[in-house]
Design a protein around this motif. Structure first.
Motif, PDB file in Angstrom:
ATOM      1  N   GLY A  43     -41.264   7.914   6.453  1.00 39.75           N
ATOM      2  CA  GLY A  43     -41.058   9.342   6.611  1.00 39.75           C
ATOM      3  C   GLY A  43     -42.360  10.105   6.656  1.00 39.75           C
ATOM      4  O   GLY A  43     -43.446   9.511   6.638  1.00 39.75           O
ATOM      5  N   THR A 224     -33.628  18.848  14.203  1.00 39.40           N
ATOM      6  CA  THR A 224     -33.161  19.381  12.926  1.00 39.40           C
ATOM      7  C   THR A 224     -32.427  20.695  13.125  1.00 39.40           C
ATOM      8  O   THR A 224     -31.370  20.933  12.528  1.00 39.40           O
ATOM      9  N   CYS A 230     -27.894  19.214   9.134  1.00 42.84           N
ATOM     10  CA  CYS A 230     -29.209  18.997   8.524  1.00 42.84           C
ATOM     11  C   CYS A 230     -29.484  20.057   7.458  1.00 42.84           C
ATOM     12  O   CYS A 230     -29.888  19.740   6.336  1.00 42.84           O
ATOM     13  N   VAL A 235     -31.604  17.865   4.860  1.00 42.40           N
ATOM     14  CA  VAL A 235     -32.397  16.791   5.438  1.00 42.40           C
ATOM     15  C   VAL A 235     -33.029  17.272   6.731  1.00 42.40           C
ATOM     16  O   VAL A 235     -32.665  18.317   7.272  1.00 42.40           O
ATOM     17  N   ARG A 236     -33.959  16.512   7.221  1.00 40.37           N
ATOM     18  CA  ARG A 236     -34.582  16.800   8.505  1.00 40.37           C
ATOM     19  C   ARG A 236     -34.859  15.492   9.211  1.00 40.37           C
ATOM     20  O   ARG A 236     -34.899  14.431   8.593  1.00 40.37           O
ATOM     21  N   CYS A 239     -34.230  10.930  10.112  1.00 43.69           N
ATOM     22  CA  CYS A 239     -33.387  10.612   8.969  1.00 43.69           C
ATOM     23  C   CYS A 239     -32.521   9.406   9.329  1.00 43.69           C
ATOM     24  O   CYS A 239     -32.505   8.961  10.472  1.00 43.69           O
ATOM     25  N   SER A 240     -31.812   8.891   8.338  1.00 47.30           N
ATOM     26  CA  SER A 240     -31.004   7.700   8.536  1.00 47.30           C
ATOM     27  C   SER A 240     -29.700   7.854   7.776  1.00 47.30           C
ATOM     28  O   SER A 240     -29.505   8.814   7.018  1.00 47.30           O
ATOM     29  N   SER A 243     -30.446   8.040   4.018  1.00 43.27           N
ATOM     30  CA  SER A 243     -30.913   9.331   3.524  1.00 43.27           C
ATOM     31  C   SER A 243     -29.803  10.379   3.575  1.00 43.27           C
ATOM     32  O   SER A 243     -29.744  11.269   2.726  1.00 43.27           O
ATOM     33  N   ILE A 244     -28.897  10.274   4.565  1.00 49.65           N
ATOM     34  CA  ILE A 244     -27.762  11.188   4.644  1.00 49.65           C
ATOM     35  C   ILE A 244     -26.842  10.989   3.441  1.00 49.65           C
ATOM     36  O   ILE A 244     -26.385  11.949   2.809  1.00 49.65           O
ATOM     37  N   SER A 294     -36.418  11.666   4.786  1.00 45.63           N
ATOM     38  CA  SER A 294     -35.589  12.841   4.632  1.00 45.63           C
ATOM     39  C   SER A 294     -36.413  13.918   3.967  1.00 45.63           C
ATOM     40  O   SER A 294     -37.419  13.653   3.349  1.00 45.63           O
TER      41      SER A 294
END
Length: 295
Positions: A43, A224, A230, A235-236, A239-240, A243-244, A294
């Motif tokens: 990241g 984003t 987002c 999050v931005r 991301c995956s 991370s979500i 994230s």
């Protein structure tokens, strides 16, 4: 702590990629990093300290910090871990340690031709969504053919070093004397004022930047802003799924009615989570193995 525990501790490395921008990567262990395995998480953060906190958030406390060259090498080679000091470039065991081209970019050092001018480029950045890279940014470099007072004339097609060498051969050693190629005119004032120049539909809406970092940052910000989930999940891009899910758990705990939260806010968080999963589901099961940062 035993030597076995030390060897198995998670590790991370970070490096500066511009003012207020640090790239980080984390592995399950130093052995995984030395084996050139894909990082478990990567990241961008605003500082080295924030990068370390983000890595610890993903892999847990007790991280061992590796030198910055591990992160810079991993980023430069597009997901291949940094070259391990003391090993030769080539094949280590069954692992090929030779530098590879970054996704969407040719790799390696440019070949200079005797008497030829120094090559200069603009960069085109776009969201690329094949099944294995949804939401990621592809960067290609385009050679600047010539300048005028108001325009930068850049080649339409991405730069190909092998083709450049062939052109030099056909032209007797000077690629500039080879047959002309199609170019696009980029307005210098717009590029300087806005940081980018967007071509019209006739040229596939290509957007050019002065550096690849500018392109990546702009496209990630656009992604984003494009997806409302987002902001709702905090999050931005990049991301995956991992991370979500982590962001959803944080927001759900804070807004759940059983914890005194607002039921309407909790429903909004759930809807955002479903929208995010639906976005990543279009890439199939393979995307679950990809990781990102994230915010």
């Amino acid at each position: 702590m035993t030597s076995e525990e030390t060897r198995e501790a998670p590790v991370f490395a970070c490096c500066s990629v511009g003012i207020g921008r640090w790239f980080w990567a984390a592995w399950e262990s130093e052995a995984e990093a030395r084996a050139l395995s894909p990082a478990l998480a990567t990241g961008y953060e605003a500082s080295a300290d924030r990068a370390e906190l983000k890595a610890a958030e993903r892999l847990g406390p007790g991280l061992k910090r590796l030198p910055a060259r591990w992160a810079s090498g991993y980023k430069r080679r597009g997901g291949i871990a940094a070259h391990v000091p003391g090993t030769k470039r080539g094949v280590v065991g069954r692992v090929d340690t030779r530098p590879r081209a970054r996704f969407g970019r040719p790799g390696g050092r440019l070949k200079r031709h005797e008497g030829s001018p120094r090559l200069a480029f603009l960069y085109c950045a776009t969201e690329r969504e094949p099944p294995d890279a949804i939401g990621h940014v592809a960067v290609t470099r385009h050679r600047i053919a010539r300048h005028t007072a108001r325009k930068i004339h850049v080649e339409c097609d991405p730069f190909d070093e092998d083709e450049w060498a062939r052109r030099a051969g056909r032209a007797g050693g000077s690629p500039e004397e080879a047959p002309k190629v199609r170019t696009l005119a980029v307005d210098r004032a717009t590029l300087r004022a806005e940081g980018r120049f967007r071509c019209g539909p006739a040229h596939r809406g290509m957007t050019f930047y002065a550096s690849e970092e500018d392109g990546i940052r702009d496209v990630e910000a656009a992604l984003t802003a494009k997806h409302a989930w987002c902001d709702l999940l905090g999050v931005r891009f990049p991301c995956s799924i991992d991370s979500i899910k982590a962001a959803y758990r944080r927001r759900a705990r804070a807004s759940h009615p059983d914890a005194g939260g607002d039921p309407a806010e909790f429903r909004t968080v759930e809807q955002a989570y479903r929208a995010a999963l639906a976005y990543f589901a279009t890439a199939g099961d393979g995307i679950a193995r990809k990781v990102g940062g994230s915010g």
